[in-house]
Motif scaffolding. Sequence first.
Motif, PDB file in Angstrom:
ATOM      1  N   ASP A   1      36.582  35.327 -21.463  1.00 57.67           N
ATOM      2  CA  ASP A   1      36.949  36.309 -20.400  1.00 57.67           C
ATOM      3  C   ASP A   1      36.119  35.632 -19.093  1.00 57.67           C
ATOM      4  O   ASP A   1      36.925  35.708 -17.977  1.00 57.67           O
ATOM      5  N   GLU A   2      35.021  35.510 -19.071  1.00 59.80           N
ATOM      6  CA  GLU A   2      33.992  35.289 -18.146  1.00 59.80           C
ATOM      7  C   GLU A   2      34.464  34.016 -17.659  1.00 59.80           C
ATOM      8  O   GLU A   2      34.084  33.726 -16.257  1.00 59.80           O
ATOM      9  N   ASP A   3      34.813  33.189 -18.358  1.00 62.79           N
ATOM     10  CA  ASP A   3      35.470  31.538 -18.092  1.00 62.79           C
ATOM     11  C   ASP A   3      36.569  31.580 -17.954  1.00 62.79           C
ATOM     12  O   ASP A   3      37.135  30.472 -17.274  1.00 62.79           O
ATOM     13  N   GLY A   4      37.564  32.594 -17.957  1.00 63.06           N
ATOM     14  CA  GLY A   4      38.910  32.625 -17.410  1.00 63.06           C
ATOM     15  C   GLY A   4      39.685  31.779 -18.357  1.00 63.06           C
ATOM     16  O   GLY A   4      40.769  31.165 -18.109  1.00 63.06           O
ATOM     17  N   ASP A   5      39.232  31.654 -19.695  1.00 65.61           N
ATOM     18  CA  ASP A   5      39.664  30.828 -20.743  1.00 65.61           C
ATOM     19  C   ASP A   5      40.900  31.669 -21.531  1.00 65.61           C
ATOM     20  O   ASP A   5      40.604  32.209 -22.562  1.00 65.61           O
ATOM     21  N   GLU A   6      42.145  31.522 -21.009  1.00 72.29           N
ATOM     22  CA  GLU A   6      43.173  32.506 -21.619  1.00 72.29           C
ATOM     23  C   GLU A   6      43.683  32.013 -22.865  1.00 72.29           C
ATOM     24  O   GLU A   6      43.995  32.555 -23.726  1.00 72.29           O
ATOM     25  N   GLY A   7      43.534  30.706 -23.091  1.00 74.11           N
ATOM     26  CA  GLY A   7      43.951  30.262 -24.394  1.00 74.11           C
ATOM     27  C   GLY A   7      43.141  30.456 -25.544  1.00 74.11           C
ATOM     28  O   GLY A   7      43.741  30.744 -26.491  1.00 74.11           O
ATOM     29  N   THR A   8      41.886  30.494 -25.364  1.00 71.59           N
ATOM     30  CA  THR A   8      40.879  31.063 -26.492  1.00 71.59           C
ATOM     31  C   THR A   8      41.049  32.615 -26.530  1.00 71.59           C
ATOM     32  O   THR A   8      41.423  33.082 -27.766  1.00 71.59           O
ATOM     33  N   ILE A   9      41.372  33.365 -25.680  1.00 70.03           N
ATOM     34  CA  ILE A   9      41.808  34.660 -25.611  1.00 70.03           C
ATOM     35  C   ILE A   9      43.029  34.973 -26.368  1.00 70.03           C
ATOM     36  O   ILE A   9      42.997  35.787 -27.286  1.00 70.03           O
ATOM     37  N   ASP A  10      43.922  34.331 -26.095  1.00 69.13           N
ATOM     38  CA  ASP A  10      45.258  34.400 -26.706  1.00 69.13           C
ATOM     39  C   ASP A  10      45.116  33.938 -28.367  1.00 69.13           C
ATOM     40  O   ASP A  10      45.764  34.906 -29.128  1.00 69.13           O
ATOM     41  N   ILE A  11      44.509  32.998 -28.730  1.00 71.19           N
ATOM     42  CA  ILE A  11      44.280  32.620 -30.101  1.00 71.19           C
ATOM     43  C   ILE A  11      43.505  33.765 -30.867  1.00 71.19           C
ATOM     44  O   ILE A  11      43.882  34.112 -31.879  1.00 71.19           O
ATOM     45  N   PHE A  12      42.296  34.296 -30.434  1.00 71.65           N
ATOM     46  CA  PHE A  12      41.426  35.046 -30.999  1.00 71.65           C
ATOM     47  C   PHE A  12      41.403  36.514 -31.067  1.00 71.65           C
ATOM     48  O   PHE A  12      40.912  37.131 -31.841  1.00 71.65           O
ATOM     49  N   THR A  13      42.336  36.991 -30.228  1.00 74.01           N
ATOM     50  CA  THR A  13      42.182  38.610 -30.217  1.00 74.01           C
ATOM     51  C   THR A  13      42.912  39.090 -31.564  1.00 74.01           C
ATOM     52  O   THR A  13      42.705  40.006 -32.054  1.00 74.01           O
ATOM     53  N   SER A  14      44.115  38.165 -32.006  1.00 65.69           N
ATOM     54  CA  SER A  14      44.564  38.754 -33.251  1.00 65.69           C
ATOM     55  C   SER A  14      43.725  38.716 -34.456  1.00 65.69           C
ATOM     56  O   SER A  14      44.233  39.422 -35.268  1.00 65.69           O
ATOM     57  N   TYR A  15      42.832  37.822 -34.357  1.00 62.61           N
ATOM     58  CA  TYR A  15      41.982  37.834 -35.512  1.00 62.61           C
ATOM     59  C   TYR A  15      41.267  39.198 -35.834  1.00 62.61           C
ATOM     60  O   TYR A  15      40.998  39.614 -36.808  1.00 62.61           O
ATOM     61  N   ILE A  16      40.668  39.627 -34.760  1.00 62.38           N
ATOM     62  CA  ILE A  16      39.933  41.218 -34.735  1.00 62.38           C
ATOM     63  C   ILE A  16      41.060  42.150 -35.320  1.00 62.38           C
ATOM     64  O   ILE A  16      40.663  42.808 -36.270  1.00 62.38           O
ATOM     65  N   GLN A  17      42.316  42.226 -35.007  1.00 60.02           N
ATOM     66  CA  GLN A  17      43.275  43.096 -35.518  1.00 60.02           C
ATOM     67  C   GLN A  17      43.431  42.906 -37.156  1.00 60.02           C
ATOM     68  O   GLN A  17      43.577  43.740 -37.841  1.00 60.02           O
ATOM     69  N   GLU A  18      43.381  41.550 -37.502  1.00 66.55           N
ATOM     70  CA  GLU A  18      43.709  41.165 -39.058  1.00 66.55           C
ATOM     71  C   GLU A  18      42.559  41.654 -39.758  1.00 66.55           C
ATOM     72  O   GLU A  18      42.628  42.236 -40.841  1.00 66.55           O
ATOM     73  N   LEU A  19      41.198  41.452 -39.332  1.00 62.36           N
ATOM     74  CA  LEU A  19      40.083  41.838 -39.813  1.00 62.36           C
ATOM     75  C   LEU A  19      39.986  43.544 -40.181  1.00 62.36           C
ATOM     76  O   LEU A  19      39.465  44.107 -41.151  1.00 62.36           O
ATOM     77  N   GLU A  20      40.289  44.040 -38.887  1.00 59.36           N
ATOM     78  CA  GLU A  20      40.132  45.574 -39.021  1.00 59.36           C
ATOM     79  C   GLU A  20      41.208  46.173 -40.237  1.00 59.36           C
ATOM     80  O   GLU A  20      40.952  47.013 -40.959  1.00 59.36           O
ATOM     81  N   LYS A  21      42.224  45.518 -40.145  1.00 62.52           N
ATOM     82  CA  LYS A  21      43.276  45.943 -40.958  1.00 62.52           C
ATOM     83  C   LYS A  21      42.806  45.546 -42.536  1.00 62.52           C
ATOM     84  O   LYS A  21      43.077  46.730 -43.222  1.00 62.52           O
ATOM     85  N   HIS A  22      42.365  44.507 -42.578  1.00 65.17           N
ATOM     86  CA  HIS A  22      41.901  44.206 -44.195  1.00 65.17           C
ATOM     87  C   HIS A  22      40.710  45.299 -44.571  1.00 65.17           C
ATOM     88  O   HIS A  22      40.667  45.671 -45.548  1.00 65.17           O
ATOM     89  N   ASN A  23      39.813  45.552 -43.412  1.00 60.28           N
ATOM     90  CA  ASN A  23      38.785  46.608 -43.871  1.00 60.28           C
ATOM     91  C   ASN A  23      39.244  48.009 -44.129  1.00 60.28           C
ATOM     92  O   ASN A  23      38.685  48.533 -44.965  1.00 60.28           O
ATOM     93  N   TRP A  24      40.318  48.351 -43.270  1.00 54.18           N
ATOM     94  CA  TRP A  24      40.914  49.621 -43.565  1.00 54.18           C
ATOM     95  C   TRP A  24      41.133  49.626 -45.018  1.00 54.18           C
ATOM     96  O   TRP A  24      40.955  50.619 -45.601  1.00 54.18           O
ATOM     97  N   MET A  25      41.872  48.717 -45.509  1.00 53.52           N
ATOM     98  CA  MET A  25      42.311  48.612 -46.811  1.00 53.52           C
ATOM     99  C   MET A  25      41.288  48.495 -48.048  1.00 53.52           C
ATOM    100  O   MET A  25      41.439  49.005 -48.942  1.00 53.52           O
TER     101      MET A  25
END
Length: 149
Positions: free
Chosen positions: A119-143
């Motif tokens: 975000d500080e670098d304005g790197d939208e490509g990295t943000i786009d790729i890795f945001t979904s990783y957090i959601q997946e890990l949180e879902k796995h942890n809930w399960m």
Amino acid sequence: MENKSESAVVSRLNQLLIDYQVHYQNLRLFHWNVKGPFFFVLHDKFEELYREAAEKVDEIAERVLALDGTPKGSLKNILSNAHVESHAEQMDSNAMVEAIIEAHKILIGDLNEVLKAADEDGDEGTIDIFTSYIQELEKHNWMFKSYLK
């Protein structure tokens, strides 16, 4: 581990890469060595997770390369810099699940650092790729937390 010519995003991605590689190896060990009444469920789940982790390791390394960095994957680098604990071959199945939950917490922290730097670098490509990783890990942890109850 950090190289002075490395960007903050690449540095954070390399930490994520190192931690994911340890997590991947733990998942393989858990898959091979799980025992007990939930063997079939956990054996299959651990395989699903290590396959998913292997894809993520490759995607993280490729993003590092796309940003003109060098992926940090040597055993020396992994052993020196990992935040995820490397576990023994023999563990109780519930301890394996607890170890996965803990690893996911560390990976989520790594991902938050990646996203902050991107975000500080304005790197939208990295943000786009890795945001979904957090959601997946949180879902796995809930399960997994539900499994342990």
